[in-house]
Scaffold this active site. Sequence first.
Site, PDB file in Angstrom:
ATOM      1  N   ASP A   9      27.607  42.577  41.971  1.00 52.25           N
ATOM      2  CA  ASP A   9      29.023  42.901  41.713  1.00 52.25           C
ATOM      3  C   ASP A   9      29.824  41.607  41.773  1.00 52.25           C
ATOM      4  OD1 ASP A   9      31.346  44.616  41.334  1.00 52.25           O
ATOM      5  OD2 ASP A   9      31.861  44.168  43.404  1.00 52.25           O
ATOM      6  N   SER A  10      31.051  41.667  41.282  1.00 53.34           N
ATOM      7  CA  SER A  10      31.926  40.498  41.363  1.00 53.34           C
ATOM      8  C   SER A  10      32.338  40.210  42.808  1.00 53.34           C
ATOM      9  CB  SER A  10      33.183  40.734  40.516  1.00 53.34           C
ATOM     10  OG  SER A  10      33.864  41.872  41.009  1.00 53.34           O
ATOM     11  N   CYS A  72      28.887  47.166  39.046  1.00 50.47           N
ATOM     12  CA  CYS A  72      30.237  46.745  38.665  1.00 50.47           C
ATOM     13  C   CYS A  72      30.498  47.341  37.286  1.00 50.47           C
ATOM     14  CB  CYS A  72      30.279  45.213  38.608  1.00 50.47           C
ATOM     15  SG  CYS A  72      31.816  44.543  37.967  1.00 50.47           S
ATOM     16  N   GLU A 151      39.661  43.086  48.261  1.00 46.55           N
ATOM     17  CA  GLU A 151      38.930  41.852  48.597  1.00 46.55           C
ATOM     18  C   GLU A 151      39.605  41.100  49.745  1.00 46.55           C
ATOM     19  OE1 GLU A 151      36.078  40.208  47.441  1.00 46.55           O
ATOM     20  OE2 GLU A 151      35.500  41.896  46.166  1.00 46.55           O
ATOM     21  N   CYS A 184      35.596  51.853  39.082  1.00 50.94           N
ATOM     22  CA  CYS A 184      35.430  50.489  39.587  1.00 50.94           C
ATOM     23  C   CYS A 184      34.779  50.662  40.948  1.00 50.94           C
ATOM     24  CB  CYS A 184      36.782  49.794  39.724  1.00 50.94           C
ATOM     25  SG  CYS A 184      36.687  48.228  40.628  1.00 50.94           S
ATOM     26  N   HIS A 186      34.807  48.974  43.518  1.00 52.05           N
ATOM     27  CA  HIS A 186      35.636  48.641  44.683  1.00 52.05           C
ATOM     28  C   HIS A 186      36.408  49.877  45.190  1.00 52.05           C
ATOM     29  CE1 HIS A 186      34.993  44.437  43.611  1.00 52.05           C
ATOM     30  NE2 HIS A 186      35.659  44.052  44.683  1.00 52.05           N
TER      31      HIS A 186
END
Length: 264
Positions: A9-10, A72, A151, A184, A186
């Site tokens: 994932d990012s 992701c 994040e 997403c 996240h």
Amino acid sequence: MNNAIGVFDSGVGGLTVAREIMRQLPNETIYYFGDVKNCPYGDKTREEIIKYTDRAVKYLIDKGVKMVVLACNTATAAALNYLQDKYDIPIIGVVQPGARRAIQATENNKVLVLGTKFTAKSKVYDIEIENINSDIQVVDKACPAFVPFIESEGNVDKDATKKIIHETLENTRNLGVDTVVLGCTHYPILKKDIEEYYGNNIKVISSGREAAREVSSVLGYAKLHQKRFNKKDHEFYISEASENFNNIASKWLNKEIIAEVVDL
Ligand code: DGL
């Protein structure tokens, strides 16, 4: 087969998928890569996303993983086909599993997909859902504020979380959808708050559980499942030092995680 499963994932989002793989496939070892240096991907071009994703996937493949999960949605939308053509090992994304969950969940055939700017613009969920059931109407909503907020551990503050959810999702409550896809990886970190925002009549779903089931099917089909013996520890890699990553990973996975910094 003793080799690990690569999960990419990012940033921290893919941990929501990794946790589900750990739960469903406890004998498997995971090598996780979070490209925190280049996060967020959602505002980047397709070419940039392919470049960054390819670099990290190659790193995992060089480490000997037996399959890769692009945990992701943005990377899946931009780079899945490219990477599947380029590499020989199985590579799966999270959009198809998420789309399948949405199809199972909706009863009024109206689905809202929350995602990054890139995912919303790509209409990747609309395409996947339409391929299976063209009666379902899909609305896409970009939520660019969520990833940087998560994040930076902004969600530790309950009031700030409520505020950002309210500001971002305003006007989506009366679209008449009965299902909201967290498009997403996240966003499941905000799932409880998003569910609270929408109330009881709207189901909020994420692709993690379904993606883990798909990992299991792929491993089963290719006879790559890990037997109980020789279980190795999971490993975590990040592209830049990040205390936030270690904090969030430790909290989310319920044990201390110190990721190794890798300069790609
Ligand atoms: N977890 C990624 C996704 O599912 C986040 C994207 C980003 O880095 O903007 O799309």
